[in-house]
Design an enzyme around this catalytic site. Structure first.
Site, PDB file in Angstrom:
ATOM      1  N   SER A   1      -9.793  -2.079   6.702  1.00  0.00           N
ATOM      2  CA  SER A   1      -9.141  -1.741   5.440  1.00  0.00           C
ATOM      3  C   SER A   1      -8.262  -2.842   4.852  1.00  0.00           C
ATOM      4  O   SER A   1      -7.713  -2.665   3.770  1.00  0.00           O
ATOM      5  CB  SER A   1      -8.318  -0.456   5.594  1.00  0.00           C
ATOM      6  OG  SER A   1      -9.171   0.657   5.706  1.00  0.00           O
TER       7      SER A   1
ATOM      8  N   SER B   1      -9.440   0.733   2.716  1.00  0.00           N
ATOM      9  CA  SER B   1      -8.644   1.650   1.920  1.00  0.00           C
ATOM     10  C   SER B   1      -7.435   1.000   1.254  1.00  0.00           C
ATOM     11  O   SER B   1      -6.744   1.635   0.457  1.00  0.00           O
ATOM     12  CB  SER B   1      -8.154   2.793   2.819  1.00  0.00           C
ATOM     13  OG  SER B   1      -7.346   2.296   3.885  1.00  0.00           O
TER      14      SER B   1
ATOM     15  N   LYS C   1       0.851  -1.191   0.000  1.00  0.00           N
ATOM     16  CA  LYS C   1       0.000   0.000   0.000  1.00  0.00           C
ATOM     17  C   LYS C   1       0.885   1.239   0.000  1.00  0.00           C
ATOM     18  O   LYS C   1       1.918   1.272   0.668  1.00  0.00           O
ATOM     19  CB  LYS C   1      -0.897  -0.050   1.244  1.00  0.00           C
ATOM     20  CG  LYS C   1      -2.017   0.967   1.317  1.00  0.00           C
ATOM     21  CD  LYS C   1      -2.860   0.670   2.550  1.00  0.00           C
ATOM     22  CE  LYS C   1      -4.024   1.616   2.721  1.00  0.00           C
ATOM     23  NZ  LYS C   1      -4.821   1.257   3.918  1.00  0.00           N
TER      24      LYS C   1
END
Length: 586
Positions: free
Chosen positions: A237, A213, A132
């Site tokens: 997330s 996310s 990420k």
């Protein structure tokens, strides 16, 4: 350091001009044939993945890739090149990768040379991965949490988990798109969107919430652009995007994986997790990144609570289900699930019982009326009930103010030092950053999350400490009660709880407790084609039990003839549509 913009531009223009392009009809004069999507043929694989030097890399496991590397069928450089080609084939559509490591070829050569010289090769040696984009890396790649304001900022060192993966010999191929600032900035937003990264989309359906996310971390693995990835979770997330993209997601106990070097949200709830297409691969990644880190004092809590030889030793097969006990918290979570989720549960119950497992219904969370919102995921449920001192959001707002200040203090080459700087930048650049409500389709509520955090001044007052005590204690007691751990005389003590991750309240309770959760794929929604899963929940530091039973469940899924309750491949629905926003509740 972006992904070959000229090549992608040419790809996009060509695809637009040849909407009915037939990949099998390549002109002989074309020296570099491109795998275009098959737009005019419904019901076919729209983004077929070519073989990698004769090897089927699509859906390949880490063990299968390692066998090919060890036998000389493939080199690390060839594997990485095939993934880079796959990224270029799909990224204009799903936008899962924001940046490819410009040094990947040199790194691959080094790893191949190490293997040739007889260097120690663990399970991840030569295996490509992405992280990420909020995870710091001391290289030529950016760490911006999706915001233009941190472009060019310099991190002091690799994030601890990145460093650990490099040490394990894994090939750091790039960074994945994400929801900007990990969804902290806004409360009504487009999931998977960031100013720098654009809108990430799910290969299952381009028009609905792709999960966030850690959006690109999930969609890149689901689309076979990478072997595994890392994501971060404050509240859902990792589990949510893994579930929505038919992946295995592991969100470990808070403190098992270091958060040092990662753009933070809440030091009390943040956790680094792994995403892969199967349990074994996700566990290999977990084994590489867990451990004590002096830069994250939360990791000291794991001392004496973690296995000396990692979690892969607990991987097993369906025989482990004989005598296992699964609890069903029906009133706590399952009553809020849709009919397709419930049907999948009933099928899985039948399957588990056929393997010798025991299923116990009614293993409910204590105080569920006060910690489980009946109206869906709500991290301000305490305030909704009239008690801000019983709200997760009360904690996160204050944590973010202080934690992001501490993170920014270590950055070089940036003037962004405080939350006020962040708010001011978004207001000054509302065309791209959407600082003002209703000025940007992806940020309909502007930056109301940042403003709520800013209003706290980072003050850890009585309300904050009461909320922290409430959220942690009630959720931990609730899960432990459901597991029968707080009553020595309890006759019902399930090994794990089975919960629907499509019901966000399930992973929300685990997030507040700081407890681990693993999700495995079980099906797709008929209407949307989006996947949903089945989660295994446990108490603190129960990863060995969760890994054991999750791997056993998966083995049962894939070895039972005719069983459809397992990972499903993407259908690439509506992949020519570019709607924004993609709201989190769709």
């Amino acid at each position: 350091m972006a992904i070959l913009p000229k090549a992608l531009l040419a790809l996009a223009l060509t695809a637009t001009a040849t909407a009915t392009y037939d990949a099998s009809a390549q002109l002989v004069s074309d020296p570099y044939p491109v795998e275009f999507p098959v737009i005019s043929a419904p019901g076919v694989d729209k983004f077929p993945m070519p073989l990698c030097n004769g090897f089927k890399l699509e859906e390949a496991t880490i063990d299968e890739i390692q066998d090919a590397l060890s036998s000389g069928v493939l080199t690390t450089k060839q594997v990485a090149k095939c993934y880079v080609d796959r990224i270029h084939q799909t990224n204009e559509w799903i936008n899962s990768i924001v940046e490819i490591n410009p040094d990947w070829e040199e790194i691959a050569d080094q790893l191949d040379q190490s293997r040739a010289n007889g260097g120690a090769c663990g399970p991840l040696h030569g295996i490509p991965f992405v992280v990420k984009e909020n995870m710091g890396s001391k290289d030529k790649m950016e760490t911006t949490a999706g915001s233009w304001m941190l472009l060019g900022s310099v991190v002091p060192r690799d994030a601890h988990v990145v460093k650990k993966l490099r040490e394990a010999g894994a090939l750091f191929l790039g960074k994945a798109t994400m929801s900007e600032w990990a969804d902290m900035r806004s409360n009504w937003y487009s999931e998977g969107y960031s100013a720098r990264g654009g809108q990430a989309r799910s290969p299952y359906n381009f028009t609905v919430n792709p999960g966030g996310s850690s959006t690109g971390s999930a969609t890149s693995v689901a689309a076979n652009c990478i072997t595994f990835s890392l994501g971060t979770e404050t509240d859902g997330s990792v589990i949510n995007p893994a579930m929505r993209n038919s992946l295995v997601g592991i969100k470990p106990t808070v403190g098992l994986t270091s958060r040092a070097g990662i753009v933070p949200e809440s030091s009390h709830q943040d956790s680094v997790g792994t995403l892969a297409r199967n349990v074994r691969d996700a566990v290999y990644a977990l084994d590489a990144i867990y451990g004590v880190d002096t830069r994250d004092n939360y990791t000291s809590a794991q001392v004496g609570r973690t296995p000396a030889s990692g979690y892969a030793q607990y991987l097993t097969d369906k025989t482990a289900l004989q005598g296992a006990t699964f609890g069903i918290p029906w009133l706590s979570f399952w009553q809020y699930a849709d009919d397709e989720n419930k049907a999948a549960l009933f099928d899985m119950i039948e399957l588990l019982e056929s393997a010798g497992a025991t299923i116990i219904n009614g293993t409910e969370l204590s105080n569920r009326e006060k910690i489980v919102s009946p109206d869906g995921w709500d991290w301000d449920f305490g305030t909704t009930r009239g008690y801000p001192n019983e709200s997760e959001y009360t904690v996160v707002k204050v944590d973010f103010y202080n934690d992001v200040r501490d993170y920014l203090a270590e950055l070089g080459n940036t003037n962004i030092r405080t939350l006020q700087d962040i708010v001011d930048y978004n207001n000054a650049n509302t065309g791209t950053e959407g600082g003002i409500p209703n000025t940007h389709p992806a940020f309909e509520s502007g930056q109301d999350g940042f403003l709520a955090s800013l209003a706290t001044g980072g003050n850890r007052d009585d309300t904050y400490y009461q909320a922290l005590e409430w959220t942690q204690t009630t959720t931990r007691n609730a899960l432990d009660d459901a597991l029968g751990l707080r009553d020595v005389n309890a006759t019902v003590k399930p090994d794990v709880l089975l919960a629907p991750p499509d019901v966000g309240q399930s992973y929300q309770v685990a997030a507040q407790a700081g407890y681990p959760i693993i999700t495995v794929p079980v099906g797709v929604h008929a209407g949307t084609g989006m996947a949903f899963g089945l989660s295994l929940m446990g108490s603190a530091w129960s990863e060995p039990k969760l890994v054991r039973l999750a791997s056993a469940v998966e083995d049962l899924q894939v070895t039972t003839p005719g069983n459809q309750r397992k990972r499903s491949l993407p259908e690439w629905r509506d992949y020519t549509i570019r709607n924004i926003p993609l709201h989190w509740d769709i």
